[in-house]
Design a protein around this motif. Structure first.
Motif, short mmCIF file in Angstrom:
data_model
loop_
_atom_site.label_atom_id
_atom_site.label_comp_id
_atom_site.label_asym_id
_atom_site.label_seq_id
_atom_site.Cartn_x
_atom_site.Cartn_y
_atom_site.Cartn_z
N ILE A 82 0.83 -1.32 -0.08
CA ILE A 82 -0.03 -0.14 0.11
C ILE A 82 0.85 1.06 -0.05
O ILE A 82 1.80 1.42 0.68
CB ILE A 82 -0.93 0.03 1.17
CG1 ILE A 82 -2.03 1.12 1.14
CG2 ILE A 82 -0.38 -0.18 2.56
CD1 ILE A 82 -3.04 0.95 2.09
N GLN A 83 0.21 2.12 -0.87
CA GLN A 83 1.14 3.32 -0.91
C GLN A 83 0.30 4.48 -0.24
O GLN A 83 -0.94 4.66 -0.47
CB GLN A 83 1.11 4.10 -2.29
CG GLN A 83 2.11 3.21 -3.18
CD GLN A 83 2.11 3.88 -4.64
OE1 GLN A 83 0.97 4.27 -5.11
NE2 GLN A 83 3.40 3.74 -5.39
N ASP A 109 5.56 3.87 1.21
CA ASP A 109 5.33 2.74 0.44
C ASP A 109 5.59 1.53 1.64
O ASP A 109 6.56 1.15 1.95
CB ASP A 109 6.20 2.28 -0.74
CG ASP A 109 5.76 3.34 -1.76
OD1 ASP A 109 4.79 3.93 -1.83
OD2 ASP A 109 6.70 3.66 -2.48
N THR A 128 -3.06 -4.95 -3.70
CA THR A 128 -2.36 -3.86 -4.19
C THR A 128 -3.01 -2.62 -3.80
O THR A 128 -4.45 -2.44 -4.24
CB THR A 128 -1.78 -3.69 -5.30
OG1 THR A 128 -0.95 -5.09 -5.63
CG2 THR A 128 -0.88 -2.47 -5.71
N SER A 185 -3.67 1.95 -2.70
CA SER A 185 -3.24 3.26 -2.21
C SER A 185 -4.11 4.22 -1.61
O SER A 185 -5.45 3.86 -1.95
CB SER A 185 -2.83 3.94 -3.64
OG SER A 185 -4.14 4.32 -4.30
N SER A 209 -4.84 7.88 0.16
CA SER A 209 -4.59 9.18 0.05
C SER A 209 -5.64 9.78 1.46
O SER A 209 -6.62 9.39 1.31
CB SER A 209 -4.89 9.99 -1.08
OG SER A 209 -4.18 9.58 -2.18
#
Length: 180
Positions: free
Chosen positions: A12-13, A24, A151, A153, A155
């Protein structure tokens, strides 16, 4: 024969603009047989939102009675963060607040019920302990998209989460409550 934990690998970003954290992460997370997907998602989100040096999932996992689901230790090994998930009992929160500099609760449940369950109970420094809640639909969407190899991401900006998990997009406001 007892059921064993299922291991999830999550890459995971994290871009947490609110805290200035950009990482990361490659996480291996064991899901206990009694743990719901929603609990696992909340545990992962708490880890990302609390991320700092020394953070870890507890060794005993969700079945640990001596540690929270997520904890933070400084370089000397001293406990600095006690992060509970779901609807912990008041005794655990009280103990964590006495042991760590920071205690927080992240829940995928109805926050009003969690607050009611803890109301009037003896909890050390209760007024300083935040309870964070996510939109229920958000947690359900993420839980259904989670796979053993994931996977993602994440924010975070102005208390709003934007999460992409295996091609599925979801967003939620992080609502903060106080125990007292």
């Amino acid at each position: 024969m007892a059921l064993s934990a299922t291991v999830y690998t999550v890459n995971i970003q994290v871009a947490d603009v609110d805290r200035g954290v950009y990482e990361d992460l490659s996480l291996r997370v064991a899901r206990h047989p009694s743990e719901t997907a929603e609990f696992l998602v909340t545990r992962l989100l708490a880890y990302c939102l609390e991320f700092r040096e020394g953070i870890a999932f507890s060794e005993g996992g969700v079945s640990s009675t001596d540690e929270p689901a997520v904890l933070v230790r400084d370089l000397t090994g001293r406990l600095t963060g006690w992060i509970e998930i779901g609807a912990p009992d008041a005794e655990r929160v009280h103990r964590g607040s006495k042991l760590a500099e920071r205690t927080a609760i992240y829940t995928h449940r109805d926050p009003e019920r969690v607050l009611a369950q803890l109301s009037g109970k003896r909890i050390h420094e209760a007024r300083t302990i935040p309870l964070y809640a996510f939109d229920r639909e958000f947690v359900d969407t993420v839980a259904s998209a989670l796979e053993r190899r994931t996977t993602a991401s994440l924010s975070v900006t102005e208390g709003q989460l934007f999460l992409e998990v295996n091609g599925v997009h979801a967003s939620s406001t992080v609502t903060e409550y106080r125990l007292a």
